[in-house]
Write a protein that holds these residues in place. Structure first.
Motif, short mmCIF file in Angstrom:
data_model
loop_
_atom_site.label_atom_id
_atom_site.label_comp_id
_atom_site.label_asym_id
_atom_site.label_seq_id
_atom_site.Cartn_x
_atom_site.Cartn_y
_atom_site.Cartn_z
N ARG A 28 0.84 -1.20 0.00
CA ARG A 28 0.00 0.00 0.00
C ARG A 28 0.87 1.25 0.00
NH1 ARG A 28 -2.81 -4.11 0.22
NH2 ARG A 28 -1.99 -4.11 -1.87
N ARG A 29 1.99 1.24 0.75
CA ARG A 29 2.86 2.41 0.79
C ARG A 29 3.53 2.65 -0.57
NH1 ARG A 29 0.35 1.49 4.41
NH2 ARG A 29 -0.87 2.99 3.28
N LEU A 30 3.77 1.57 -1.31
CA LEU A 30 4.39 1.69 -2.64
C LEU A 30 3.37 1.99 -3.72
CD1 LEU A 30 6.91 -1.31 -2.47
CD2 LEU A 30 7.42 1.14 -2.24
N GLY A 31 2.09 2.08 -3.34
CA GLY A 31 1.04 2.37 -4.30
C GLY A 31 0.62 1.17 -5.12
N ILE A 32 0.97 -0.04 -4.68
CA ILE A 32 0.57 -1.26 -5.38
C ILE A 32 -0.81 -1.65 -4.88
CG2 ILE A 32 1.13 -3.68 -5.83
CD1 ILE A 32 4.09 -2.93 -5.28
N GLU A 33 -1.75 -1.74 -5.80
CA GLU A 33 -3.12 -2.06 -5.43
C GLU A 33 -3.26 -3.51 -4.98
OE1 GLU A 33 -5.94 -1.03 -8.49
OE2 GLU A 33 -4.71 0.67 -9.09
N GLN A 34 -4.31 -3.75 -4.19
CA GLN A 34 -4.59 -5.10 -3.72
C GLN A 34 -4.76 -6.03 -4.92
OE1 GLN A 34 -7.80 -5.44 -0.89
NE2 GLN A 34 -8.32 -7.44 -1.69
N GLY A 35 -4.13 -7.20 -4.82
CA GLY A 35 -4.23 -8.19 -5.88
C GLY A 35 -3.18 -8.03 -6.96
N LYS A 36 -2.48 -6.91 -6.99
CA LYS A 36 -1.43 -6.70 -7.99
C LYS A 36 -0.13 -7.31 -7.44
CE LYS A 36 -4.02 -4.38 -10.75
NZ LYS A 36 -4.57 -5.02 -11.91
N PRO A 37 0.69 -7.83 -8.35
CA PRO A 37 1.90 -8.52 -7.89
C PRO A 37 3.00 -7.58 -7.40
CG PRO A 37 1.84 -8.48 -10.28
CD PRO A 37 0.54 -7.88 -9.80
N ALA A 38 3.73 -8.07 -6.43
CA ALA A 38 4.96 -7.45 -5.95
C ALA A 38 5.97 -8.60 -5.85
CB ALA A 38 4.76 -6.76 -4.61
N PRO A 39 6.66 -8.91 -6.96
CA PRO A 39 7.55 -10.08 -6.98
C PRO A 39 8.52 -10.09 -5.80
CG PRO A 39 7.35 -9.15 -9.16
CD PRO A 39 6.66 -8.19 -8.22
N LEU A 40 8.71 -11.25 -5.26
CA LEU A 40 9.51 -11.58 -4.09
C LEU A 40 8.88 -11.10 -2.79
CD1 LEU A 40 13.21 -11.29 -5.31
CD2 LEU A 40 11.76 -13.31 -5.16
N LEU A 41 8.36 -9.88 -2.74
CA LEU A 41 7.67 -9.45 -1.52
C LEU A 41 6.48 -10.36 -1.25
CD1 LEU A 41 7.27 -7.44 0.83
CD2 LEU A 41 5.92 -6.03 -0.74
N ASP A 42 5.69 -10.63 -2.27
CA ASP A 42 4.52 -11.51 -2.11
C ASP A 42 4.92 -12.92 -1.71
OD1 ASP A 42 2.63 -9.58 -2.78
OD2 ASP A 42 2.69 -10.08 -4.91
N GLN A 43 6.07 -13.39 -2.17
CA GLN A 43 6.47 -14.77 -1.92
C GLN A 43 7.28 -14.95 -0.64
OE1 GLN A 43 7.13 -13.33 -5.12
NE2 GLN A 43 5.18 -14.13 -5.82
N LEU A 44 7.98 -13.91 -0.20
CA LEU A 44 8.92 -14.12 0.91
C LEU A 44 8.53 -13.44 2.22
CD1 LEU A 44 12.30 -13.91 -1.03
CD2 LEU A 44 11.02 -15.94 -0.33
N ASP A 45 7.63 -12.47 2.19
CA ASP A 45 7.29 -11.76 3.43
C ASP A 45 6.81 -12.71 4.51
OD1 ASP A 45 4.84 -12.32 2.17
OD2 ASP A 45 4.07 -10.28 2.34
N PHE A 46 5.95 -13.63 4.15
CA PHE A 46 5.35 -14.51 5.16
C PHE A 46 6.35 -15.53 5.71
CE2 PHE A 46 4.65 -17.08 1.42
CZ PHE A 46 4.61 -18.40 1.87
N VAL A 47 7.27 -16.06 4.87
CA VAL A 47 8.22 -17.05 5.40
C VAL A 47 9.31 -16.39 6.23
CG1 VAL A 47 7.83 -18.91 3.75
CG2 VAL A 47 9.58 -17.22 3.28
N VAL A 48 9.72 -15.19 5.85
CA VAL A 48 10.74 -14.49 6.65
C VAL A 48 10.22 -14.26 8.07
CG1 VAL A 48 11.98 -12.30 6.93
CG2 VAL A 48 11.94 -13.44 4.69
N PHE A 49 8.99 -13.77 8.18
CA PHE A 49 8.43 -13.52 9.51
C PHE A 49 8.10 -14.82 10.24
CE2 PHE A 49 8.24 -9.23 7.98
CZ PHE A 49 8.45 -8.48 9.13
N ALA A 50 7.69 -15.84 9.51
CA ALA A 50 7.44 -17.14 10.15
C ALA A 50 8.71 -17.65 10.81
CB ALA A 50 6.92 -18.15 9.13
N ILE A 51 9.82 -17.59 10.09
CA ILE A 51 11.10 -18.04 10.64
C ILE A 51 11.51 -17.16 11.82
CG2 ILE A 51 13.57 -18.29 10.16
CD1 ILE A 51 12.72 -19.06 7.25
#
Length: 178
Positions: free
Chosen positions: A113-136
């Motif tokens: 949202r801060r980068l102006g990327i709308e919901q559902g639009k891709p953010a490569p690597l952020l979309d894939q890694l944010d959840f595992v980094v915080f999980a670890i």
């Protein structure tokens, strides 16, 4: 530890986070966590995709997954002696992996949202890694893993995440393939 065992152990460790992340998507909807509020920059804090129901069911699915893993490991059905914790440890490590994954997804949504990327639009690597980094990060104090497992998780997660999104799209669960 050979490569196959490394990948298997890494997947076994992070699976509750994967399931929590997917569960939030599958069972989500309803009231957004940010309650429709806007941040100082005039953009939504998180967006409509991060909901209380998704959070609850994601956490529940991840915890159930960890509990089932603990049962299978303790029955020695998976042959992974490195992970012979008691069932209670599997449950609380699974809780922190799931909680971290869901929190990481919220952080990713906030950043998008801060980068102006709308919901559902891709953010490569952020979309894939944010959840595992915080999980670890959330689970590591209770169940530390080796650096090679962390690297393995960071390498295989984008592939698994994209594959899962494509399957969810084909099944009509997601409206976009990414």
């Amino acid at each position: 530890m050979n490569l196959v065992q490394l990948v298997f152990n890494s997947l076994l460790y992070i699976l509750p986070a994967y399931v929590a992340n997917a569960g939030a998507c599958i069972f989500g909807g309803g009231t957004p966590v940010d309650l429709g509020r806007y941040f100082l920059d005039g953009r939504r804090i998180l967006g409509n995709g991060v909901t209380y129901r998704g959070f609850f069911f994601g956490l529940l699915c991840g915890c159930i997954t960890a509990t089932l893993e603990g049962i299978l490991i303790n029955l020695d059905l998976l042959g992974t002696p490195e992970f012979h914790y008691n069932l209670f440890k599997w449950m609380y490590v699974g809780f922190f992996l799931s909680l971290g994954a869901l929190f990481g997804d919220m952080v990713g949504s906030f950043i998008k949202r801060r980068l102006g990327i709308e919901q559902g639009k891709p953010a490569p690597l952020l979309d894939q890694l944010d959840f595992v980094v915080f999980a670890i990060l959330f689970a590591y104090p209770f169940a530390p893993i080796t650096l090679d497992m962390i690297v393995t998780i960071l390498i295989i997660t984008p592939i698994i995440h994209l594959s899962g999104n494509i399957v969810a799209y084909l099944l009509g669960i997601k409206s976009m393939w990414w």
